[in-house]
Design an enzyme around this catalytic site. Structure first.
Site, PDB file in Angstrom:
ATOM      1  N   GLY A  98       0.817  -1.216   0.000  1.00 53.01           N
ATOM      2  CA  GLY A  98       0.000   0.000   0.000  1.00 53.01           C
ATOM      3  C   GLY A  98       0.840   1.251   0.000  1.00 53.01           C
ATOM      4  O   GLY A  98       0.344   2.347  -0.253  1.00 53.01           O
ATOM      5  N   ARG A  99       2.103   1.092   0.315  1.00 55.54           N
ATOM      6  CA  ARG A  99       2.976   2.273   0.326  1.00 55.54           C
ATOM      7  C   ARG A  99       4.413   1.905  -0.013  1.00 55.54           C
ATOM      8  O   ARG A  99       5.346   2.602   0.363  1.00 55.54           O
ATOM      9  CB  ARG A  99       2.941   2.934   1.682  1.00 55.54           C
ATOM     10  N   LYS A 119       9.972   2.001   0.727  1.00 52.50           N
ATOM     11  CA  LYS A 119       8.787   1.945   1.593  1.00 52.50           C
ATOM     12  C   LYS A 119       8.424   3.368   2.011  1.00 52.50           C
ATOM     13  O   LYS A 119       9.240   4.063   2.622  1.00 52.50           O
ATOM     14  CB  LYS A 119       9.092   1.072   2.816  1.00 52.50           C
ATOM     15  N   GLY A 132      -0.099   6.173   1.505  1.00 51.85           N
ATOM     16  CA  GLY A 132       1.043   5.623   0.774  1.00 51.85           C
ATOM     17  C   GLY A 132       2.389   6.110   1.283  1.00 51.85           C
ATOM     18  O   GLY A 132       3.433   5.816   0.705  1.00 51.85           O
ATOM     19  N   ARG A 189       5.394 -13.244   0.951  1.00 50.29           N
ATOM     20  CA  ARG A 189       4.887 -13.518   2.302  1.00 50.29           C
ATOM     21  C   ARG A 189       3.963 -14.730   2.278  1.00 50.29           C
ATOM     22  O   ARG A 189       3.480 -15.122   1.206  1.00 50.29           O
ATOM     23  CB  ARG A 189       4.080 -12.296   2.781  1.00 50.29           C
ATOM     24  N   ASP A 258       0.514 -11.642   6.560  1.00 49.32           N
ATOM     25  CA  ASP A 258       1.065 -10.773   5.504  1.00 49.32           C
ATOM     26  C   ASP A 258       2.392 -10.162   5.935  1.00 49.32           C
ATOM     27  O   ASP A 258       3.076  -9.536   5.121  1.00 49.32           O
ATOM     28  CB  ASP A 258       0.075  -9.665   5.120  1.00 49.32           C
ATOM     29  N   ASN A 259       2.749 -10.330   7.201  1.00 52.17           N
ATOM     30  CA  ASN A 259       4.048  -9.857   7.668  1.00 52.17           C
ATOM     31  C   ASN A 259       4.976 -11.028   7.969  1.00 52.17           C
ATOM     32  O   ASN A 259       5.920 -10.895   8.732  1.00 52.17           O
ATOM     33  CB  ASN A 259       3.879  -8.994   8.926  1.00 52.17           C
ATOM     34  N   ASP A 268       8.795  -6.206   8.171  1.00 53.93           N
ATOM     35  CA  ASP A 268       7.770  -5.243   8.591  1.00 53.93           C
ATOM     36  C   ASP A 268       7.944  -4.820  10.039  1.00 53.93           C
ATOM     37  O   ASP A 268       7.221  -5.237  10.939  1.00 53.93           O
ATOM     38  CB  ASP A 268       6.354  -5.778   8.325  1.00 53.93           C
TER      39      ASP A 268
HETATM   40  P1  AMP Z   1       1.206  -3.669   8.204  1.00 52.47           P
HETATM   41  O1  AMP Z   1       0.431  -4.733   8.936  1.00 52.47           O
HETATM   42  O2  AMP Z   1       1.628  -2.521   9.047  1.00 52.47           O
HETATM   43  O3  AMP Z   1       2.354  -4.255   7.475  1.00 52.47           O
HETATM   44  O4  AMP Z   1       0.256  -3.012   7.103  1.00 52.47           O
HETATM   45  C1  AMP Z   1      -0.865  -3.633   6.590  1.00 52.47           C
HETATM   46  C2  AMP Z   1      -1.221  -3.112   5.215  1.00 52.47           C
HETATM   47  O5  AMP Z   1      -1.508  -1.720   5.252  1.00 52.47           O
HETATM   48  C3  AMP Z   1      -0.141  -3.307   4.176  1.00 52.47           C
HETATM   49  O6  AMP Z   1      -0.750  -3.782   3.014  1.00 52.47           O
HETATM   50  C4  AMP Z   1       0.446  -1.929   4.004  1.00 52.47           C
HETATM   51  O7  AMP Z   1       0.953  -1.743   2.707  1.00 52.47           O
HETATM   52  C5  AMP Z   1      -0.752  -1.036   4.263  1.00 52.47           C
HETATM   53  N1  AMP Z   1      -0.381   0.281   4.765  1.00 52.47           N
HETATM   54  C6  AMP Z   1       0.209   0.567   5.939  1.00 52.47           C
HETATM   55  N2  AMP Z   1       0.404   1.887   6.054  1.00 52.47           N
HETATM   56  C7  AMP Z   1      -0.047   2.470   4.926  1.00 52.47           C
HETATM   57  C8  AMP Z   1      -0.126   3.821   4.434  1.00 52.47           C
HETATM   58  N3  AMP Z   1       0.325   4.856   5.138  1.00 52.47           N
HETATM   59  N4  AMP Z   1      -0.669   4.001   3.229  1.00 52.47           N
HETATM   60  C9  AMP Z   1      -1.135   2.984   2.489  1.00 52.47           C
HETATM   61  N5  AMP Z   1      -1.086   1.702   2.890  1.00 52.47           N
HETATM   62  C10 AMP Z   1      -0.563   1.441   4.089  1.00 52.47           C
HETATM   63 MG    MG Z   2       2.930  -5.393   6.363  1.00 53.73          MG
END
Ligand code: AMP
Ligand code: MG
Length: 501
Positions: A98-99, A119, A132, A189, A258-259, A268
């Site tokens: 997502g980012r 990232k 993002g 992942r 996913d992590n 992550d």
């Molecule tokens: P995480 O569990 O922190 O790894 O994040 C879960 C999901 O949220 C992943 O698909 C990331 O890409 C997305 N994500 C986290 N922060 C952001 C952000 N600021 N903008 C867009 N997507 C995000």
């Molecule tokens: Mg993640």
């Protein structure tokens, strides 16, 4: 702002991309979104050299443009990867970068192929409601922790650079924005497998599994039952990884599928932290209300995640459904034993023991229990233990004082000392074993927060650079770095960390 042609070749990036050859439904091709005025905060020179990149060029204006995504170097095929995952146990059918933008892969001077990913590089089709971007604090946290883990000998993604974007991001307040350049053996992942498996996209699933085998586990490429062999490898790596987290006192904080990297790297770095005082129930993440990812739950969650991975492979495993399920379950069921073995091997090294005796596990457990009762600092305890029978009189005295606080600890020390002598008759070999297993310096939360605070509120990076420097040699005690080896004072203690968004 796109840069001139010279910049496309600057820094020495030589990409050799394979993931982008996979079918289009594995990702979305898109370039990073440019930022206003990028400045490089830190280049990881050692890692740059391994990747065959020029650290000096990366640290300058051209480097800033590449590492921030303002300039996409020649050979890069930028993309955002798609995946799914279980987040805090709940199923999410589609997630993705997502980012983050994968620039491509580089085969390093060590012949290892690695992903180069930005990232915080702007929105993608997988951003959901996010912007993002990444804030400076979490970027510095990821840089510090991932590099510290690497130096502690734990499998992890690494950080090639941290870049200040010159833009702000809106969180609870407006904060400076930044990008971390993440380097991984793989960004694939458990959630990537879940994405295809849950859609019954068996062609996609097989392409992914074959890709992972060819890239990461080539030795099993030609064996019969290669998907079962893949599962075995992933089980082994995950069990070993989490054993190492437990041994060093690391709490990941968001062990969602996913992590969870299929190659067994720590990935992550969000609300993660190292324990100070030993408390098995310790949770740092402010979003983990029920303590799902508490320290003592990590091994069990790893097992759960491996179970999810095993399930994704079922359609690829030959034989009837029932027999495939049986075999997958048998392989997954090896995890607890593999974890237990890896943990015991590591714990014995922390205690300086080399023989295999029946009471070893109990000896370790009893120490941990004493530590929990007395609220002892995890890292400091093992360091004092390392000094206890050493030759440095001052350190011996400090260690005796440390373990003199309770009868329970004194009794334990007597037991351990007998055992140590039994193991090492006429030799001091345990000193080397313990000295290289029990670090002096870990990225303690209050020090990480201090480095972040000065960077964010005063644009002062001296604390960040000093901390990164100290953590490069975690096992070597340096007088001038004494502060970095100490636990926090009560008023310095950081009790919660916030999600890395
Ligand atoms: P995480 O569990 O922190 O790894 O994040 C879960 C999901 O949220 C992943 O698909 C990331 O890409 C997305 N994500 C986290 N922060 C952001 C952000 N600021 N903008 C867009 N997507 C995000
Ligand atoms: Mg993640």
């Amino acid at each position: 702002m796109r840069e001139n042609i010279d910049e496309l070749y600057a820094g020495g990036f030589t990409f050799d991309n394979t993931f982008s050859r996979l079918p289009e439904r594995f990702y979305t091709r898109l370039a990073p979104t440019p930022v206003s005025s990028p400045k490089v905060i830190k280049v990881n020179e050692e890692l740059a050299e391994i990747l065959g990149l020029d650290p000096e060029a990366l640290g300058g204006r051209v480097g800033a443009n590449i590492l921030s995504g303002n300039c996409v170097p020649e050979g890069s095929e930028p993309l955002a990867m798609v995946y799914a995952g279980h987040q805090f146990g709940g199923w999410v059918p589609q997630l993705g970068d997502g980012r983050a933008i994968l620039l491509g892969e580089i085969v390093g001077r060590d012949d290892v192929r690695r992903d180069i990913q930005l990232k915080g590089a702007g929105p993608t089709p997988y951003s959901r409601s996010g912007d993002g971007r990444a804030a400076l604090g979490p970027v510095l946290r990821e840089y510090i922790l991932s590099e510290a883990m690497w130096r502690l000998g734990i499998a992890t993604t690494r950080s090639l650079a941290a870049v200040d974007t010159g833009d702000t991001v809106l969180r609870e307040e407006e904060l400076p924005g930044a990008i971390v350049v993440r380097v991984a053996e793989s960004h694939i992942r458990v959630g990537t497998f879940q994405f295809f498996s849950s859609r019954s996209d068996i062609v996609g699933l097989k392409a992914l599994a074959d890709y992972v085998i060819e890239r990461h586990f080539p030795s099993i490429d030609n064996v019969d039952g290669k998907y079962e062999a893949l599962l075995e490898e992933v089980v082994k790596r995950q069990a070993s990884l989490i054993a190492h987290w437990q041994l060093i006192g690391f709490i990941h904080g968001v062990m969602n599928t996913d992590n969870t990297s299929v190659v067994g790297e720590t990935i992550d770095y969000g609300p993660c932290a190292f324990m100070d005082s030993y408390d098995p129930k310790k949770v740092f993440s402010s979003i983990d209300q029920f303590g799902r990812y508490a320290y003592s739950n990590q091994p069990g969650i790893g097992y759960w995640n491996i179970g999810c991975f095993g399930q994704t492979l079922l359609p690829l495993i030959e034989g009837g459904k029932k027999s495939a399920l049986d075999r997958v379950q048998k392989i997954v069921a090896k995890y607890p034993e593999l974890f237990g073995e890896a943990y015991l091997v590591g714990f014995k090294k922390k205690l300086g023991l080399r023989k295999q005796l029946d009471g070893d596990e109990m000896l370790g457990q009893d120490l941990l229990q004493e530590m929990a009762e007395e609220g002892l600092d995890y890292t400091v305890t093992f360091r004092h233990l390392t000094s206890y029978h050493g030759s440095n009189a001052a350190r011996v005295a400090a260690a005796q004082h440390f373990f003199g606080v309770s009868k329970g600890l004194k009794d334990w020390i007597a037991r351990w000392s007998r055992r140590l002598q039994e193991d090492w008759v006429g030799s001091h070999g345990w000193e080397t074993v313990m000295g290289s297993e029990n670090p002096v310096y870990i990225p303690r939360n209050h020090l990480v927060e201090e480095a972040i605070k000065y960077a964010v509120s005063e644009n002062d990076y001296t604390y960040f650079h000093k901390l990164v420097g100290v953590l490069e040699n975690p096992y070597e005690e340096v007088m001038s770095s004494a502060k970095y080896g100490l636990p926090p004072e009560p008023h310095e203690e950081v009790k919660a960390t916030f999600c890395g968004t």
